[in-house]
Each structure stands twice: as C-alpha cells, then as structure tokens.
Design a protein around this motif. Structure first.
Motif, PDB file in Angstrom:
ATOM      1  N   ASP A 163      15.840   7.456 -10.480  1.00 57.77           N
ATOM      2  CA  ASP A 163      15.644   6.040 -10.200  1.00 57.77           C
ATOM      3  C   ASP A 163      15.117   5.344 -11.450  1.00 57.77           C
ATOM      4  N   THR A 164      15.429   4.063 -11.558  1.00 60.76           N
ATOM      5  CA  THR A 164      14.889   3.221 -12.622  1.00 60.76           C
ATOM      6  C   THR A 164      14.418   1.926 -11.967  1.00 60.76           C
ATOM      7  N   GLU A 165      13.229   1.495 -12.314  1.00 59.40           N
ATOM      8  CA  GLU A 165      12.658   0.257 -11.767  1.00 59.40           C
ATOM      9  C   GLU A 165      12.201  -0.643 -12.910  1.00 59.40           C
ATOM     10  N   TRP A 216       7.795  -3.758 -17.556  1.00 67.02           N
ATOM     11  CA  TRP A 216       7.317  -2.410 -17.258  1.00 67.02           C
ATOM     12  C   TRP A 216       8.484  -1.684 -16.606  1.00 67.02           C
ATOM     13  N   VAL A 217       9.116  -0.795 -17.351  1.00 66.60           N
ATOM     14  CA  VAL A 217      10.252  -0.042 -16.840  1.00 66.60           C
ATOM     15  C   VAL A 217       9.780   1.369 -16.520  1.00 66.60           C
ATOM     16  N   VAL A 218      10.137   1.833 -15.333  1.00 63.43           N
ATOM     17  CA  VAL A 218       9.830   3.198 -14.921  1.00 63.43           C
ATOM     18  C   VAL A 218      11.149   3.944 -14.779  1.00 63.43           C
ATOM     19  N   VAL A 219      11.258   5.069 -15.488  1.00 62.59           N
ATOM     20  CA  VAL A 219      12.435   5.929 -15.402  1.00 62.59           C
ATOM     21  C   VAL A 219      11.957   7.243 -14.789  1.00 62.59           C
ATOM     22  N   ASP A 220      12.492   7.558 -13.616  1.00 63.96           N
ATOM     23  CA  ASP A 220      12.020   8.704 -12.832  1.00 63.96           C
ATOM     24  C   ASP A 220      13.030   9.844 -12.875  1.00 63.96           C
ATOM     25  N   ASP A 227      10.353  15.407 -12.019  1.00 66.65           N
ATOM     26  CA  ASP A 227       9.210  16.113 -12.607  1.00 66.65           C
ATOM     27  C   ASP A 227       8.644  15.403 -13.830  1.00 66.65           C
ATOM     28  N   ILE A 228       9.357  14.389 -14.306  1.00 64.32           N
ATOM     29  CA  ILE A 228       8.901  13.572 -15.440  1.00 64.32           C
ATOM     30  C   ILE A 228       9.077  12.107 -15.049  1.00 64.32           C
ATOM     31  N   ILE A 229       8.034  11.324 -15.272  1.00 65.47           N
ATOM     32  CA  ILE A 229       8.129   9.885 -15.044  1.00 65.47           C
ATOM     33  C   ILE A 229       7.793   9.185 -16.355  1.00 65.47           C
ATOM     34  N   VAL A 230       8.721   8.366 -16.816  1.00 66.29           N
ATOM     35  CA  VAL A 230       8.561   7.652 -18.080  1.00 66.29           C
ATOM     36  C   VAL A 230       8.192   6.206 -17.763  1.00 66.29           C
ATOM     37  N   HIS A 231       7.075   5.740 -18.339  1.00 66.48           N
ATOM     38  CA  HIS A 231       6.613   4.356 -18.182  1.00 66.48           C
ATOM     39  C   HIS A 231       6.740   3.676 -19.537  1.00 66.48           C
TER      40      HIS A 231
END
Length: 129
Positions: A73-75, A82-86, A89-93
């Motif tokens: 998912d990407t938000e 503020w982009v979150v790439v899920d 097991d790794i979440i990129v902020h």
C-alpha cells in the motif's frame, strides 16, 4: 514471490534508504522495531524539501525495490507531504521536513536499534569530489 530476488528485511530496508538518498533525501534513518512492535520489522524515515521531492523519493524507493519486494500500500502520495510506502515488514515514511518535525516519529521510536547505512550511499556532509 516468483521472480523476486530474496534478501533479508534488513537488507531491503537499507536499500530503501539508499534509493531515498539517491534522490537527495535528508536525515535518512533505518530503525529495527521488531522487538518493540508487531506493525513491522523495520521503519525507514526520510525527509524532502518539497512535495515533488517527497514524491520523487517515494518513486525511487518503489522502483528500486521492485526486484526484491512488492508494495502492499502507498498513502499520501498525491499531497506529497507525508508518503507512507508499506511493504509489510518494512514501512517507509517520507516526510516534508516541517511535517516530520510536527509528528516527531523519530522520538516515538527512540528505543529502536538504528541500522547503519553504508557510507557509500550517504551524500550529506560529504566533500565534493
């Protein structure tokens, strides 16, 4: 995960940091949180100076990690604050600098082990060649 190259979660998290740094991300950190939370094993934090830079960093991470992992998912991409790439097991902020300061996730996760990013990927505070 057919066709994907298998590397550890920590190696993938460091690659996320490297792809962010490739777009001149600021204050990039990789934190191991697996002993502190069940939401993920690693968090990657990075900052950009504008919505376009934040989006470019997100694109670089997603494109670069494609051979190794699939985005779940990407938000926040369209706003670029503020982009979150899920990856599960790794979440990129990826934050704009002022947004990162407001939410201060760095302090929230201050008990997490920081993973060293190899010198070859770092660009801040380096002397020009």
């Amino acid at each position: 995960m057919e066709g994907k190259v298998v590397i550890s979660a920590e190696e993938r998290a460091v690659k996320c940091a490297a792809f962010a740094l490739d777009k001149k991300a600021l204050d990039v950190r990789v934190l191991e949180i697996r002993k502190l939370s069940s939401i993920a094993d690693y968090l990657v934090f990075a900052s950009g100076r504008s919505d376009r830079q934040v989006q470019a960093i997100a694109d670089s991470v997603k494109q670069g990690l494609r051979p190794f992992d699939q985005v779940l998912d990407t938000e926040g991409y369209d706003e670029g604050r503020w982009v979150v790439v899920d990856y599960g097991d790794i979440i990129v902020h990826i934050f704009q600098e002022e947004v990162r300061a407001i939410y201060n996730l760095d302090e929230l996760w201050d008990r997490a082990r920081e993973v060293e990013i190899p010198e070859e990927f770092l660009w801040e505070n380096k002397e020009p060649k």
